[in-house]
Design a protein around this motif. Structure first.
Motif, PDB file in Angstrom:
ATOM      1  N   SER A   1       0.835  -1.209   0.000  1.00 38.87           N
ATOM      2  CA  SER A   1       0.000   0.000   0.000  1.00 38.87           C
ATOM      3  C   SER A   1       0.866   1.255   0.000  1.00 38.87           C
ATOM      4  O   SER A   1       2.016   1.235   0.458  1.00 38.87           O
ATOM      5  CB  SER A   1      -0.921   0.012   1.217  1.00 38.87           C
ATOM      6  N   ALA A   2       0.290   2.335  -0.485  1.00 37.21           N
ATOM      7  CA  ALA A   2       1.060   3.573  -0.640  1.00 37.21           C
ATOM      8  C   ALA A   2       1.620   4.069   0.684  1.00 37.21           C
ATOM      9  O   ALA A   2       2.769   4.542   0.749  1.00 37.21           O
ATOM     10  CB  ALA A   2       0.177   4.649  -1.276  1.00 37.21           C
ATOM     11  N   HIS A   3       0.819   3.972   1.767  1.00 32.62           N
ATOM     12  CA  HIS A   3       1.309   4.505   3.043  1.00 32.62           C
ATOM     13  C   HIS A   3       2.451   3.659   3.592  1.00 32.62           C
ATOM     14  O   HIS A   3       3.338   4.163   4.276  1.00 32.62           O
ATOM     15  CB  HIS A   3       0.176   4.643   4.062  1.00 32.62           C
ATOM     16  N   TRP A   4       2.457   2.352   3.245  1.00 30.57           N
ATOM     17  CA  TRP A   4       3.579   1.522   3.697  1.00 30.57           C
ATOM     18  C   TRP A   4       4.824   1.786   2.857  1.00 30.57           C
ATOM     19  O   TRP A   4       5.950   1.731   3.378  1.00 30.57           O
ATOM     20  CB  TRP A   4       3.207   0.052   3.662  1.00 30.57           C
ATOM     21  N   ASN A   5       4.654   2.078   1.596  1.00 32.84           N
ATOM     22  CA  ASN A   5       5.807   2.452   0.773  1.00 32.84           C
ATOM     23  C   ASN A   5       6.446   3.729   1.304  1.00 32.84           C
ATOM     24  O   ASN A   5       7.678   3.851   1.362  1.00 32.84           O
ATOM     25  CB  ASN A   5       5.388   2.636  -0.681  1.00 32.84           C
ATOM     26  N   GLU A   6       5.604   4.680   1.696  1.00 29.25           N
ATOM     27  CA  GLU A   6       6.113   5.928   2.272  1.00 29.25           C
ATOM     28  C   GLU A   6       6.812   5.666   3.603  1.00 29.25           C
ATOM     29  O   GLU A   6       7.878   6.240   3.891  1.00 29.25           O
ATOM     30  CB  GLU A   6       4.957   6.917   2.464  1.00 29.25           C
ATOM     31  N   TYR A   7       6.219   4.802   4.395  1.00 27.61           N
ATOM     32  CA  TYR A   7       6.788   4.468   5.710  1.00 27.61           C
ATOM     33  C   TYR A   7       8.153   3.799   5.555  1.00 27.61           C
ATOM     34  O   TYR A   7       9.120   4.153   6.247  1.00 27.61           O
ATOM     35  CB  TYR A   7       5.820   3.550   6.451  1.00 27.61           C
TER      36      TYR A   7
END
Length: 324
Positions: A289-295
């Motif tokens: 997911s996008a937020h995990w890629n950012e994290y």
């Protein structure tokens, strides 16, 4: 007050004395159950000795319906206006606009779950689920698995909110309220619930550290996208998915700090600590997911890669942190 809670639960006001609850210190039980038996001769376990463990975090907004009921405000006033007005009155009365815990409505419960099957993070249910359903899903985990619960400021905020909201909705959880010696989530001095902020600050509010700052000092990502003060606005603007994503990343910070804490305590060996961090990263990568890629990108920037740790962590893993 007892009268306010009675109104929120839609029951008549009872005698004030009936609402008082006596408390008993369990310092000796804490010493036995939380600290355990330590050893200076390599008596560390290589990985967590008891599973499952659930780190949890709540995201909340003002309980507009409850506040209307208490103040008898017009039904035509929007939820946003109700929350703003309640915060303004609170600030006039106390100097702080943060609402008392019983006037917070839960919109997301994030759980980082470490079990025999591995590690995963989720915001329970869906954005459309009512608060009562989110509560039921959380306490289903407690009833089924009796996990160790881990939080950051859970004793000061998350658990009181859970307690009041389950009272209001009538959500039962016998295991959660069990105060026997073997499983006690209620007592500060038992290990079924570990409030990391309380433990690390020695139960001294003046020494308490913010989750975001301590996460970043430990070379973990910290908060991304928003903080707790921005949840109300994000939720009201229809960004429920962003709130749930924020809740998931926040509870992951708590879990990573718990792993570091267990390294310091000697409950995780250095290699086991590496394995736990690898497990977290693999789980987040596989999610995609996008937020995990950012994290993960933020984590990489800290240079806290799986096989590289700061000197303090290495000293702690050898049992000589006291020399620092």
């Amino acid at each position: 007050s007892c009268e306010m809670l009675g109104k929120l639960c839609r029951v008549p006001f009872a005698r004030r004395s009936a609402c008082h609850v006596s408390t008993v210190s369990r310092a000796w039980d804490f010493a036995k159950s939380f600290l355990g038996q330590s050893s200076h001769d390599g008596g560390r376990t290589s990985r967590f000795s008891e599973l499952p463990i659930v780190a949890f975090d709540l995201e909340t907004v003002p309980d507009a319906a409850g506040i209307r009921r208490l103040h008898k405000w017009a039904e035509g006033m929007s939820d946003s206006a109700v929350g703003d007005k309640a915060a303004e009155l609170r600030k006039q009365a106390t100097g702080n606009d943060f609402l008392p815990t019983h006037l917070h409505r839960i919109v997301a419960i994030g759980c980082a779950i470490r079990s025999d099957g591995g590690f995963h993070v989720e915001a329970l249910g869906s954005a459309e689920d009512p608060e009562e359903e989110l509560l039921r899903k959380f306490f289903e985990i407690v009833e089924r698995d009796a996990p160790i619960l881990v939080s950051w400021n859970g004793a000061g905020f998350d658990l009181p909110v859970l307690n009041y909201r389950t009272l209001i909705h009538g959500v039962s959880s016998p295991r959660f309220w069990d105060t026997s010696e073997s499983a006690n989530y209620m007592s500060r001095y038992h290990s079924r619930h570990v409030d990391l902020r309380e433990v690390l600050s020695k139960y001294n509010p003046r020494a308490a550290a913010p989750l975001d700052e301590l996460s970043k000092l430990c070379k973990f990502p910290g908060k991304l996208g928003m903080d707790g003060s921005q949840v109300k606005k994000a939720w009201e603007s229809g960004r429920a998915d962003a709130v749930r994503a924020y809740c998931e990343t926040d509870v992951t910070n708590t879990w990573l700090l718990y792993c570091r804490f267990q390294l310091l305590r000697g409950k995780l060996s250095h290699s086991a600590y590496e394995e736990e961090l690898s497990l977290v990263r693999e789980s987040l990568i596989s999610n995609g997911s996008a937020h995990w890629n950012e994290y993960l990108a933020a984590w990489d920037k800290t240079k806290q890669v799986v096989h590289g740790y700061d000197s303090f962590a290495k000293m702690a893993s050898r049992g000589i942190a006291g020399a620092a």
